[in-house]
Design an enzyme around this catalytic site. Structure first.
Site, PDB file in Angstrom:
ATOM      1  N   GLN B 102       0.841  -1.186   0.000  1.00  0.00           N
ATOM      2  CA  GLN B 102       0.000   0.000   0.000  1.00  0.00           C
ATOM      3  C   GLN B 102       0.885   1.248   0.000  1.00  0.00           C
ATOM      4  OE1 GLN B 102      -2.259   1.544   3.419  1.00  0.00           O
ATOM      5  NE2 GLN B 102      -4.066   1.222   2.149  1.00  0.00           N
ATOM      6  N   HIS B 168      -3.102   4.508  -1.880  1.00  0.00           N
ATOM      7  CA  HIS B 168      -4.012   4.802  -0.772  1.00  0.00           C
ATOM      8  C   HIS B 168      -4.693   6.144  -1.002  1.00  0.00           C
ATOM      9  CE1 HIS B 168      -5.966   4.684   2.924  1.00  0.00           C
ATOM     10  NE2 HIS B 168      -4.964   4.458   3.765  1.00  0.00           N
ATOM     11  N   GLY B 169      -5.880   6.070  -1.587  1.00  0.00           N
ATOM     12  CA  GLY B 169      -6.622   7.294  -1.873  1.00  0.00           C
ATOM     13  C   GLY B 169      -7.737   7.546  -0.872  1.00  0.00           C
ATOM     14  N   ALA B 170      -7.747   6.788   0.230  1.00  0.00           N
ATOM     15  CA  ALA B 170      -8.877   6.851   1.168  1.00  0.00           C
ATOM     16  C   ALA B 170      -8.473   7.464   2.503  1.00  0.00           C
ATOM     17  CB  ALA B 170      -9.416   5.445   1.399  1.00  0.00           C
ATOM     18  N   TYR B 173      -5.993  10.646   3.902  1.00  0.00           N
ATOM     19  CA  TYR B 173      -4.604  10.912   3.533  1.00  0.00           C
ATOM     20  C   TYR B 173      -4.575  11.796   2.283  1.00  0.00           C
ATOM     21  CZ  TYR B 173      -4.011   7.557   7.193  1.00  0.00           C
ATOM     22  OH  TYR B 173      -4.082   6.950   8.416  1.00  0.00           O
TER      23      TYR B 173
END
Lengths: 438, 434
Positions: B102, B168-170, B173
């Site tokens: 990730q 990690h687009g959630a 962040y």
């Protein structure tokens, strides 16, 4: 004078400068050692100090000051210490393991125990770390733990052990008239308060035999009243000197003079109270003690933190940081015949040499100035009286270590902030990817 | 047999995994301060590889120094890290388990900043509203550099022989900070309309694709519903599922091989991980984070003092919806919009719920964090016919609230015969030593 060898019992130290106990949270939470700690200690072995006194090595997890320091609490730890010792010995440098039980002085306690063991049920006064008075059985158990840890150090081919009896650690919590409130054989008159520390030394001596170096670190001036004005002073000079005599009788090979009935203390490490740094790191410790709200204000909030900084540095108004404990070590030298080493801001060759010549001490131990200049002894060899960029006693190293790698964080000593950070992180360099564990 | 769908292999464009359960990103401070990986992390990941999950999505892995969330997580920010990841991957592969790294950048959401940078980069220069983590508005040049960092990190993952990457687009962040209408206040081509707010993430996906080629697995995690006002009611709602479905379509076009559905504009968030707000643990550990932000005194009072913390706890736990499968309506909506597989997280630990969701097309696979922290062998238990493990995760969230100070593990004492047994389980991650 600095470069003459020093005999600490059977151990010959190659010169009069020892690296004092200092290190960061370099190891695993469970107390297993890592290559990072080896890197750290090698830095000083390479640069010519007479011997290294390890970072505080807990003899039991409950006695750890903070997670992240390699323990010596079981035989499983021996291979790590042997490896570390072997690597340090390659540079001709002896290695003395400092055995610690923090008692109630746990700045970040492990999960397992809510309260630290102590002579008393009273919480530590500055932070409010909770304490539980030890039973006689627990006292015997901890004495045995010290002996077992010393035996492990010997098995790991390290060169000696030092009992962390100073700076508010568990033996101080027994020895100090300002802390110990027991009514049994371990409390009351000096003889009783001294019993725990002396039993530790005798038990260690029994475990390691006569031919092994055993030292004891002691705060000659406890001055709890300099931490907080409503506390008692703690032991008198005469009481501390009597303890030194007894330690010699009990079989200690050397004494290590420090100051302060707690750690940190205005006299140790003496210097600045770096308020800006403390604002960033003290919060981590808040919940370790019960004085959370008071200390939130005292350490984080102007003007309270400035007022505390004024209070903290008051004892330094009529004292130099460098050699702050020399008067005390001179007094100790007059009552014992074993060698006396002393800590406290040393970084000037002439100051150190004069102290030894005058008979104030036999050697010095150094922490902060060696963090700033690991090659300090090399500078002395080359004839410099001081390193070109000396330690400023700003204490930012100390007040960073809970959250960041232990290092010099005095930006003024570096060409740039980037250079400072590079130095700080260099302890991780060359730490190899783990290989398959059998 | 209701669990059958769980054990069907899942074929992504460039990757096949043996079943429908992925270990979701879950992390402890197991490594060196500087981001060097350790044996401890290998021990951690092997717990799940042995327990039978189809793939592991690594713990939060920083692509550069400034983007680190907290010290002590292995990074993939330079080539020197490749041997560690290779070693980790090889060990995980021995258990017929795939390993996806990730790739992450915290932006302003740095729980414990490293000593190297005072402020995190973000879409905005406003501090995070809950903790007050300070932010510096990223310039276009900064964004270019971050994209390059993601691309290089993905290249390293491939060189290390790992099986894929997840961007990690959630969870608040850096990409959430751009995507979210409640956070992004830019006036340039990276702010304003949804298209603009999505631009940074989409460009990063393309940059990563460019670096790893077309035959390497690249998935993207996204909070499909942000609920930015869930805790602090004066904030905007943030993106809705409709916004996010559009973003997912764009992600598919940009070259993503799968979508990983989560929720929440921050981390933690009342929606993720949904469950208890463990006050006694917060009192012991929130202090570590106080100085990370500017709202120190407010939060000192709010998190530590009664009754303020009771009010906070109520608000945090206010949504009565079931924890397990909470994101399934969202993943179902995403599935209808895209052709690539959809993975969904959120409290899964019941075989029938997971299999049912897959069968009715609400998702293709699930990812699990807490449920697996509690029962590392959950998949094995499913295989043996358990619908729920004998000692299920209670969603107490104590694992989360201990992680900054203590090793990651299950801290729900009621799940163990004794406190000693619980501690032994927590400490087991350090065995074997390096």
């Amino acid at each position: 004078m600095i470069f003459e060898p020093l005999e600490l019992g059977v151990l010959t130290v190659r010169n009069r400068i020892l690296r004092s106990s200092v290190g960061g949270r370099f190891d695993n939470y469970d107390g297993s050692g890592t290559p990072v700690r080896i890197n750290w200690d090698l830095r000083f072995a390479r640069s010519g100090v007479g011997a290294i006194i390890s970072s505080n090595a807990p003899i039991h997890p409950r006695g750890a000051i903070v997670p992240g320091y390699a323990h010596i609490d079981s035989d499983d730890t021996i291979p790590f210490w042997r490896e570390l010792g072997t690597r340090v010995h390659e540079h001709g440098c002896p290695y003395i393991l400092q055995l610690v039980h923090a008692g109630r002085e746990r700045i970040l306690p492990f999960l397992q125990w809510e309260k630290g063991l102590s002579s008393t049920n009273e919480a530590e006064p500055l932070n409010g770390f909770p304490a539980q008075a030890m039973t006689l059985a627990e006292i015997q158990e901890v004495v045995e733990m010290f002996a077992a840890a010393a035996r492990r150090a010997q098995e790991a081919s390290l060169d000696g052990v030092e009992v962390a009896g100073a700076n508010g650690m568990l033996p101080t919590q027994f020895l100090s008239s300002g802390i110990n409130d027991r009514r049994d054989a371990y409390g009351g008159p000096l003889e009783n308060r001294a019993r725990f520390g002396l039993e530790i030394v005798r038990a260690i001596r029994k475990a390691v035999g006569p031919d092994y170096c055993v030292g004891y670190k002691i705060s000659i001036q406890e001055r709890l009243d300099e931490l907080l004005p409503w506390l008692p002073k703690g032991n008198t000079l005469e009481e501390s000197l009597q303890m030194c005599r007894w330690l010699e009788e009990a079989g200690a090979d050397y004494l290590h003079v420090s100051a302060g009935g707690g750690f940190p203390h205005p006299r140790n490490p003496a210097g600045e109270f770096p308020a800006a740094q403390i604002v960033k790191t003290y919060d981590t410790m808040l919940s370790s003690g019960k004085h959370t709200f008071r200390n939130y204000l005292t350490f984080r909030t102007p003007p309270f933190n400035r007022a505390f900084g004024w209070w903290w540095t008051r004892p330094l108004r009529d004292r130099e940081v460098e050699g702050i404990n020399l008067g005390e070590s001179r007094a100790v030298k007059q009552v014992v015949s074993i060698p006396v080493v002393v800590t406290g801001g040393f970084q000037t060759a002439s100051v150190i040499a004069r102290a030894i010549e005058r008979g104030d001490c036999d050697g010095v131990t150094i922490a902060r100035p060696l963090v700033a200049n690991p090659d300090l002894v090399r500078h002395f060899e080359q004839g410099l009286d001081r390193a070109p960029r000396p330690c400023t006693y700003c204490n930012k190293c100390l007040f960073s270590f809970v959250e960041h790698p232990l290092a010099c964080y005095e930006e003024a000593r570096f060409d740039s902030r980037e250079e400072m950070l590079r130095e700080a992180l260099s302890v991780y360099e060359g730490v190899e990817a783990p290989s398959e564990a059998a | 047999m209701s669990a059958e769908a769980i054990f069907q292999p899942l074929r992504f464009r460039n990757l096949e995994i043996k079943n429908r359960v992925l270990r979701s990103n879950v992390a402890g401070r197991l490594d060196d301060y500087d981001g060097g990986g350790t044996q401890t992390r290998i021990n951690w990941e092997l717990k799940f590889a042995r327990g039978g999950v189809g793939a592991i999505v690594s713990s939060w892995t920083a692509v550069d120094e400034r983007g680190k969330i907290v010290p002590g997580f292995a990074g993939i920010e330079r080539d020197e890290r490749i041997p560690f990841w290779r070693e980790l991957g090889e060990r995980v592969h021995e258990h017929d388990c795939k390993f996806i790294v990730q790739l992450a950048h915290a932006g302003r959401q740095r729980d414990v900043p490293t000593v190297t940078f005072a402020k995190g980069l973000s879409s905005t220069d406003k501090p995070d509203p809950l903790h007050g983590f300070e932010a510096e508005r990223a310039t276009t040049a900064d964004l270019e550099e971050i994209k390059r960092s993601f691309a290089s990190a993905a290249r390293r993952a491939r060189e290390a022989g790992l099986d894929g990457v997840e961007i990690h687009g959630a969870n608040g962040y850096i990409f959430t900070q751009f995507l979210s209408s409640a956070i992004n206040d830019r006036q340039d081509s990276y702010g304003g309309t949804l298209e603009n707010r999505a631009r940074f993430l989409l460009e990063t996906v393309r940059a990563v694709r460019g670096a790893v080629g077309h035959d390497f697995h690249v998935q993207v995690k996204i909070s499909t519903t942000e609920h930015a006002d869930a805790f602090l009611p004066w904030l905007g709602k943030g993106n809705t599922i409709d916004d996010s479905v559009q973003v997912c379509r764009w992600l598919e076009e940009a070259g993503a091989d799968a979508i990983h559905v989560s929720s929440g504009s921050t981390f933690p968030h009342p929606e993720n991980p949904a469950g208890e707000f463990s006050l006694e643990d917060m009192v012991r550990t929130y202090d570590v984070m106080l100085s990370s932000g500017v709202h120190t005194f407010r939060n000192y009072l709010m998190f530590r003092l009664w009754p303020a913390n009771q009010v906070m706890k109520r608000r945090w736990e206010r949504d009565p919806a079931e924890v397990p499968g909470r994101c399934l309506p969202d993943s179902e909506a995403v599935k209808r919009a895209v052709a690539i597989p959809v993975i969904v997280t959120g409290g899964f630990q019941q075989a029938s719920l997971i299999a049912g969701a897959i069968e009715r097309g609400a998702c293709d696979a699930v990812s699990i964090a807490r449920g697996l922290v509690a029962n590392n062998d959950l998949v094995e238990l499913f295989r043996q016919g358990h619908d729920l493990p004998p000692r299920p995760c209670t969603y107490c969230n104590k694992c989360l609230y201990n992680v900054l100070e203590h090793p990651i593990g299950c801290y729900d004492e009621s799940r163990f015969a004794s406190r000693e047994e619980m501690i032994e389980q927590v400490m087991s991650v350090y065995t074997p030593a390096a």
